[in-house]
Design a protein around this motif. Structure first.
Motif, PDB file in Angstrom:
ATOM      1  N   ILE A   1      10.454   8.858  -0.648  1.00  0.00           N
ATOM      2  CA  ILE A   1       9.676   7.915   0.610  1.00  0.00           C
ATOM      3  C   ILE A   1      10.106   6.623   0.360  1.00  0.00           C
ATOM      4  CG2 ILE A   1       7.598   7.540   1.809  1.00  0.00           C
ATOM      5  CD1 ILE A   1       7.787  10.415   1.769  1.00  0.00           C
ATOM      6  N   VAL A   2       9.559   6.156  -0.533  1.00  0.00           N
ATOM      7  CA  VAL A   2       9.925   4.503  -0.718  1.00  0.00           C
ATOM      8  C   VAL A   2      11.305   4.426  -1.018  1.00  0.00           C
ATOM      9  CG1 VAL A   2       9.488   2.566  -2.265  1.00  0.00           C
ATOM     10  CG2 VAL A   2       7.690   4.025  -1.494  1.00  0.00           C
ATOM     11  N   PHE A   3      11.876   2.977  -0.878  1.00  0.00           N
ATOM     12  CA  PHE A   3      13.430   2.763  -0.895  1.00  0.00           C
ATOM     13  C   PHE A   3      14.337   4.027  -0.033  1.00  0.00           C
ATOM     14  CE2 PHE A   3      12.303   0.946  -5.141  1.00  0.00           C
ATOM     15  CZ  PHE A   3      11.635  -0.115  -4.760  1.00  0.00           C
TER      16      PHE A   3
ATOM     17  N   CYS B   1       0.957  -1.321   0.083  1.00  0.00           N
ATOM     18  CA  CYS B   1      -0.166   0.141   0.094  1.00  0.00           C
ATOM     19  C   CYS B   1       0.826   1.237   0.033  1.00  0.00           C
ATOM     20  CB  CYS B   1      -0.811  -0.029   1.143  1.00  0.00           C
ATOM     21  SG  CYS B   1      -2.248  -1.314   1.189  1.00  0.00           S
ATOM     22  N   ILE B   2       1.743   1.159   0.724  1.00  0.00           N
ATOM     23  CA  ILE B   2       2.746   2.369   0.928  1.00  0.00           C
ATOM     24  C   ILE B   2       3.434   2.559  -0.313  1.00  0.00           C
ATOM     25  CG2 ILE B   2       4.931   3.241   2.058  1.00  0.00           C
ATOM     26  CD1 ILE B   2       3.417   1.984   4.663  1.00  0.00           C
ATOM     27  N   VAL B   3       4.021   1.683  -0.998  1.00  0.00           N
ATOM     28  CA  VAL B   3       4.615   1.778  -2.241  1.00  0.00           C
ATOM     29  C   VAL B   3       3.616   2.285  -3.446  1.00  0.00           C
ATOM     30  CG1 VAL B   3       5.853   0.149  -4.165  1.00  0.00           C
ATOM     31  CG2 VAL B   3       6.459  -0.305  -1.756  1.00  0.00           C
ATOM     32  N   LEU B   4       2.350   1.836  -3.288  1.00  0.00           N
ATOM     33  CA  LEU B   4       1.464   2.355  -4.443  1.00  0.00           C
ATOM     34  C   LEU B   4       1.166   3.604  -3.981  1.00  0.00           C
ATOM     35  CD1 LEU B   4      -0.836  -0.909  -4.750  1.00  0.00           C
ATOM     36  CD2 LEU B   4       0.840   0.188  -6.313  1.00  0.00           C
ATOM     37  N   LEU B   5       1.035   4.114  -2.854  1.00  0.00           N
ATOM     38  CA  LEU B   5       0.760   5.491  -2.590  1.00  0.00           C
ATOM     39  C   LEU B   5       2.192   6.385  -2.952  1.00  0.00           C
ATOM     40  CD1 LEU B   5      -1.176   7.520  -1.530  1.00  0.00           C
ATOM     41  CD2 LEU B   5      -0.525   7.347   0.649  1.00  0.00           C
ATOM     42  N   PHE B   6       3.297   6.213  -2.248  1.00  0.00           N
ATOM     43  CA  PHE B   6       4.313   7.033  -2.308  1.00  0.00           C
ATOM     44  C   PHE B   6       5.541   6.589  -3.422  1.00  0.00           C
ATOM     45  CE2 PHE B   6       2.688   7.406   2.122  1.00  0.00           C
ATOM     46  CZ  PHE B   6       2.407   8.943   2.067  1.00  0.00           C
ATOM     47  N   GLY B   7       5.342   5.302  -4.123  1.00  0.00           N
ATOM     48  CA  GLY B   7       6.371   5.024  -5.105  1.00  0.00           C
ATOM     49  C   GLY B   7       6.539   5.836  -6.206  1.00  0.00           C
TER      50      GLY B   7
ATOM     51  N   VAL C   1       9.459  -4.680   1.917  1.00  0.00           N
ATOM     52  CA  VAL C   1       8.621  -4.308   0.734  1.00  0.00           C
ATOM     53  C   VAL C   1       9.172  -2.886   0.259  1.00  0.00           C
ATOM     54  CG1 VAL C   1       6.565  -3.761  -0.382  1.00  0.00           C
ATOM     55  CG2 VAL C   1       6.759  -5.884   0.728  1.00  0.00           C
ATOM     56  N   VAL C   2       9.210  -2.002   1.379  1.00  0.00           N
ATOM     57  CA  VAL C   2       9.543  -0.587   1.070  1.00  0.00           C
ATOM     58  C   VAL C   2      10.838  -0.161   1.064  1.00  0.00           C
ATOM     59  CG1 VAL C   2       7.226   0.195   2.039  1.00  0.00           C
ATOM     60  CG2 VAL C   2       9.274   0.105   3.524  1.00  0.00           C
ATOM     61  N   SER C   3      11.805  -1.133   1.796  1.00  0.00           N
ATOM     62  CA  SER C   3      13.195  -0.588   2.127  1.00  0.00           C
ATOM     63  C   SER C   3      14.033  -0.606   0.709  1.00  0.00           C
ATOM     64  CB  SER C   3      13.719  -1.465   3.158  1.00  0.00           C
ATOM     65  OG  SER C   3      14.317  -2.451   2.681  1.00  0.00           O
ATOM     66  N   GLY C   4      13.520  -1.494  -0.357  1.00  0.00           N
ATOM     67  CA  GLY C   4      14.691  -1.708  -1.209  1.00  0.00           C
ATOM     68  C   GLY C   4      15.969  -2.429  -0.962  1.00  0.00           C
ATOM     69  N   LYS C   5      16.033  -2.953   0.450  1.00  0.00           N
ATOM     70  CA  LYS C   5      17.263  -3.474   0.837  1.00  0.00           C
ATOM     71  C   LYS C   5      18.650  -2.999   0.453  1.00  0.00           C
ATOM     72  CE  LYS C   5      14.245  -7.509   1.358  1.00  0.00           C
ATOM     73  NZ  LYS C   5      13.992  -9.028   0.653  1.00  0.00           N
ATOM     74  N   ILE C   6      18.937  -1.550   0.653  1.00  0.00           N
ATOM     75  CA  ILE C   6      20.142  -1.160   0.019  1.00  0.00           C
ATOM     76  C   ILE C   6      20.949  -1.210   1.347  1.00  0.00           C
ATOM     77  CG2 ILE C   6      21.426   0.662  -0.883  1.00  0.00           C
ATOM     78  CD1 ILE C   6      18.511   1.842  -1.538  1.00  0.00           C
TER      79      ILE C   6
ATOM     80  N   PRO D   1      12.148   7.483   5.115  1.00  0.00           N
ATOM     81  CA  PRO D   1      10.642   7.842   5.565  1.00  0.00           C
ATOM     82  C   PRO D   1       9.798   6.725   5.333  1.00  0.00           C
ATOM     83  CG  PRO D   1      11.667   9.737   4.261  1.00  0.00           C
ATOM     84  CD  PRO D   1      12.681   8.613   4.253  1.00  0.00           C
ATOM     85  N   GLY D   2       9.937   5.956   4.101  1.00  0.00           N
ATOM     86  CA  GLY D   2       8.899   4.782   4.151  1.00  0.00           C
ATOM     87  C   GLY D   2       9.127   3.745   4.956  1.00  0.00           C
ATOM     88  N   ILE D   3      10.275   3.509   5.381  1.00  0.00           N
ATOM     89  CA  ILE D   3      10.622   2.478   6.341  1.00  0.00           C
ATOM     90  C   ILE D   3      10.213   2.777   7.804  1.00  0.00           C
ATOM     91  CG2 ILE D   3      12.215   1.027   7.724  1.00  0.00           C
ATOM     92  CD1 ILE D   3      14.122   1.698   5.667  1.00  0.00           C
ATOM     93  N   VAL D   4       9.980   4.354   8.070  1.00  0.00           N
ATOM     94  CA  VAL D   4       9.060   4.766   9.195  1.00  0.00           C
ATOM     95  C   VAL D   4       7.646   4.716   9.090  1.00  0.00           C
ATOM     96  CG1 VAL D   4       8.807   6.830  10.467  1.00  0.00           C
ATOM     97  CG2 VAL D   4      11.025   6.372   9.908  1.00  0.00           C
ATOM     98  N   LEU D   5       7.119   4.841   7.902  1.00  0.00           N
ATOM     99  CA  LEU D   5       5.827   4.948   7.783  1.00  0.00           C
ATOM    100  C   LEU D   5       5.390   3.481   7.759  1.00  0.00           C
ATOM    101  CD1 LEU D   5       4.721   7.223   4.608  1.00  0.00           C
ATOM    102  CD2 LEU D   5       4.020   7.125   6.726  1.00  0.00           C
ATOM    103  N   ALA D   6       6.045   2.591   7.256  1.00  0.00           N
ATOM    104  CA  ALA D   6       5.726   0.960   7.230  1.00  0.00           C
ATOM    105  C   ALA D   6       5.761   0.391   8.702  1.00  0.00           C
ATOM    106  CB  ALA D   6       6.707   0.317   6.397  1.00  0.00           C
ATOM    107  N   THR D   7       6.681   1.183   9.541  1.00  0.00           N
ATOM    108  CA  THR D   7       6.640   0.793  11.099  1.00  0.00           C
ATOM    109  C   THR D   7       5.556   1.245  11.582  1.00  0.00           C
ATOM    110  OG1 THR D   7       9.088   0.648  10.499  1.00  0.00           O
ATOM    111  CG2 THR D   7       8.406   0.326  12.807  1.00  0.00           C
ATOM    112  N   ILE D   8       5.196   2.400  11.541  1.00  0.00           N
ATOM    113  CA  ILE D   8       4.208   3.107  12.207  1.00  0.00           C
ATOM    114  C   ILE D   8       2.727   2.321  11.819  1.00  0.00           C
ATOM    115  CG2 ILE D   8       2.702   5.138  12.557  1.00  0.00           C
ATOM    116  CD1 ILE D   8       5.256   6.872  12.012  1.00  0.00           C
ATOM    117  N   PHE D   9       2.846   1.964  10.443  1.00  0.00           N
ATOM    118  CA  PHE D   9       1.459   0.920   9.944  1.00  0.00           C
ATOM    119  C   PHE D   9       1.483  -0.081  10.731  1.00  0.00           C
ATOM    120  CE2 PHE D   9      -1.206  -1.583   7.536  1.00  0.00           C
ATOM    121  CZ  PHE D   9      -1.769  -0.860   7.005  1.00  0.00           C
TER     122      PHE D   9
END
Lengths: 287, 279
Positions: free
Chosen positions: A143-145, A121-127, A224-229, A148-156
């Protein structure tokens, strides 16, 4: 009391000794296999090549960066959720409004959404593919990768934790104490700090503790949101996966052992809270 | 007749602030992202969503996820009630440690649980090698997924049932015994009905958790398409291939099915509450 004269006395509200022993046996054996064995194997695998190898594997740059990142994410997500939890509990318990039950259902929603779907969901909204995501990236706010995306996913995934613990406690305490403080001329904030907060502090700590444990260990949504870099968006759980898939077993289990140790500390604090402040926390279990 | 006001007026301060924070965070973190998923599905089109969900590999993964989640939640229902009973009613050495250990699956990160369970149940692991001698393979089969799902769902039933057992009035059991019921009859016909609503709540929570579980499963599952590939993993695979439409279709299917299941269980709960009286 001497048992010698009454060999097989038992009250009518007890099970036969044999049945009781069997039930205890099943419970102990079940937990030994399901919980204690996995716990033991984490440390056994981490220390397979000795302490030095385990500690060394945690010292390299990527490992240190993962630990930093996890601590940073937790330090942002947990206070955000605590603030949300307090605001939501205040709104829900101090006011009467239409749609309250629906609002509570919405707050609980993340519990029934798969972490992977949350990340999706976060990827689709902010990707980068979405309008909003494209605009944010053009303005230098990916946001994604990114963090901020990781923070959002964690809060979710931890969204309901604090609110869920506070709401039942604040319902039980009612509004009379706050109303008294307000009548005596205290400001709203003063009422909150000196009347409400002391009444809910243990429940707040309890919820924050559960939230912290989950935030540090979240895997599915973050994957899913981190991109694992490596060195940038790889949190501790993500790093565990990468090391494990590269057959670096000792390094993977060493980082796992570190997270497990943190989880055990959380459990101890939680048990301590339950023993010390059983009265306030009892409200949570009643609801 | 005047309409009920949206918010009743009270002297409490902070309405705007608390409502503002609550609704803003709920929207940004939960509602807008879920809305984005549904919008993606809408723009992809219902027939396309159904086409993706109907593909053999997708269907197999959805059925697998829900089948094993259901089995694991059923196991946890039985074991969880037993555990709650033992922890509340009996005294034995190590009880407090056991009680605290029930929460470990909540506190332990799923990736850690995943690699630990794999190490245990792999053919060269402690339990895995025992199973191999018996001719059974656990890790990298559906049995392995089942064990991982049992692990993550373990605390739910115990933690919802425990407080109910604590509050049972012993006089009820005494009355039953006085009227000539055997202990087993009392357990079956007096105690168990009182625990049913709470046990079902725990069951529903364990089921919801297990259906969407990812971290603890992917290590032990082996991830063989059509056989041990769970639905969340398929979403991740689609995302890695930048198939956002297909990922959204599977995500929507998972949302719909888990909401339908929760709704069904809520209905069962309402019925059982009504049948058993207020508990």
């Amino acid at each position: 009391m001497s048992d010698t004269t009454l060999p097989t006395f038992r009250t009518a509200t007890e099970e036969a000794p044999l049945l009781r022993a069997a039930l205890i046996g099943i419970a102990v054996a079940g937990l030994a296999v399901l919980v204690f064995a996995p716990l033991a194997v984490v440390f056994a695998e981490a220390l397979k090549d000795g302490w030095l190898a385990a500690v060394e594997s945690l010292g390299n740059r990527d490992a240190r960066s993962a630990i930093h990142l996890t601590l940073l994410i937790t330090a942002i997500a947990v206070p955000a959720n605590a603030a949300f939890g307090i605001a939501a509990a205040w709104f829900i318990t101090k006011f009467d409004f239409r749609g309250k039950a629906f609002l509570i259902t919405l707050i609980d929603l993340p519990f029934s959404v798969s972490p992977v779907v949350a990340g999706l969901c976060i990827v689709l909204l902010f990707g980068a593919n979405s309008a909003l995501g494209g605009w944010l990236i053009a303005h230098g706010w990916p946001i994604v990768f990114a963090i901020p995306g990781i923070v959002l996913a964690t809060i979710f995934v931890t969204f309901p934790f604090v609110a869920r613990e506070l709401i039942p406690v604040m319902i039980e305490q009612g509004r009379a104490e706050e109303e008294a403080a307000l009548t005596l001329g205290a400001s709203g904030w003063r009422t909150f700090w000196t009347v409400t907060l002391p009444n809910i502090r243990w429940a707040l700590l309890y919820g924050t503790l559960l939230c912290t444990a989950r935030a540090m260990g979240e895997f599915g949504a973050v994957a899913v949101v981190s991109g694992k870099i490596r060195g940038q968006t790889a949190t501790m759980p993500i790093t565990i996966e990468m090391l494990y898939n590269e057959y670096l077993s000792v390094a993977a289990f060493s980082m796992a052992a570190l997270l497990t140790a943190l989880a055990l500390v959380t459990l101890c604090l939680k048990t301590l809270l339950e023993l010390r402040h059983a009265d306030q926390l009892a409200a949570i279990r009643r609801h | 007749m005047t309409a009920r006001p949206l918010v009743h007026k009270t002297a409490m301060p902070g309405l705007g602030l608390s409502a503002g924070i609550t609704l803003a965070m709920l929207s940004i973190v939960v509602l807008l992202p879920i809305g984005a998923l549904l919008m993606k599905g809408a723009s992809f089109g219902l027939s396309n969503v159904l086409e993706v969900v109907g593909r053999e590999r997708v269907m197999a993964s959805l059925i697998l996820s829900f089948k094993l989640a259901l089995l694991a939640a059923l196991f946890n229902l039985v074991f969880g009630v037993l555990l709650a009973w033992v922890l509340v009613r009996y005294r034995f050495p190590g009880k407090r440690l056991l009680d605290a250990a029930v929460d470990l699956p909540f506190a332990l990160p799923t990736a850690v649980a995943g690699i630990a369970l794999t190490a245990l149940y792999a053919p060269n692991g402690t339990f895995g090698s025992l199973a191999v001698q018996l001719g059974v393979k656990i890790a990298y089969t559906q049995a392995g997924i089942f064990i991982a799902l049992v692990f993550v769902g373990l605390p739910f039933v115990t933690r919802t049932v425990q407080p109910v057992i604590e509050e049972i009035d012993r006089e009820v059991e005494e009355a039953s015994a006085t009227l000539g019921a055997s202990r087993l009859y009392t357990l079956r016909h007096v105690i168990l009905p009182m625990l049913t609503p709470a046990a079902l709540t725990g069951f529903a929570l364990a089921l919801a958790r297990a259906v969407g579980e990812y971290g603890s499963v992917i290590f032990i599952a082996g991830n063989i398409p059509l056989r041990t590939e769970i639905a969340p993993l398929l979403i991740v695979i689609q995302l890695e291939e930048f198939n956002y439409d297909a990922a959204a279709a599977i995500g929507i299917a998972m949302l719909v099915i888990s909401f339908a299941m929760l709704l069904a269980i809520n209905l069962i709960q309402i019925v059982s509450r009504r049948k058993m009286g207020h508990v």
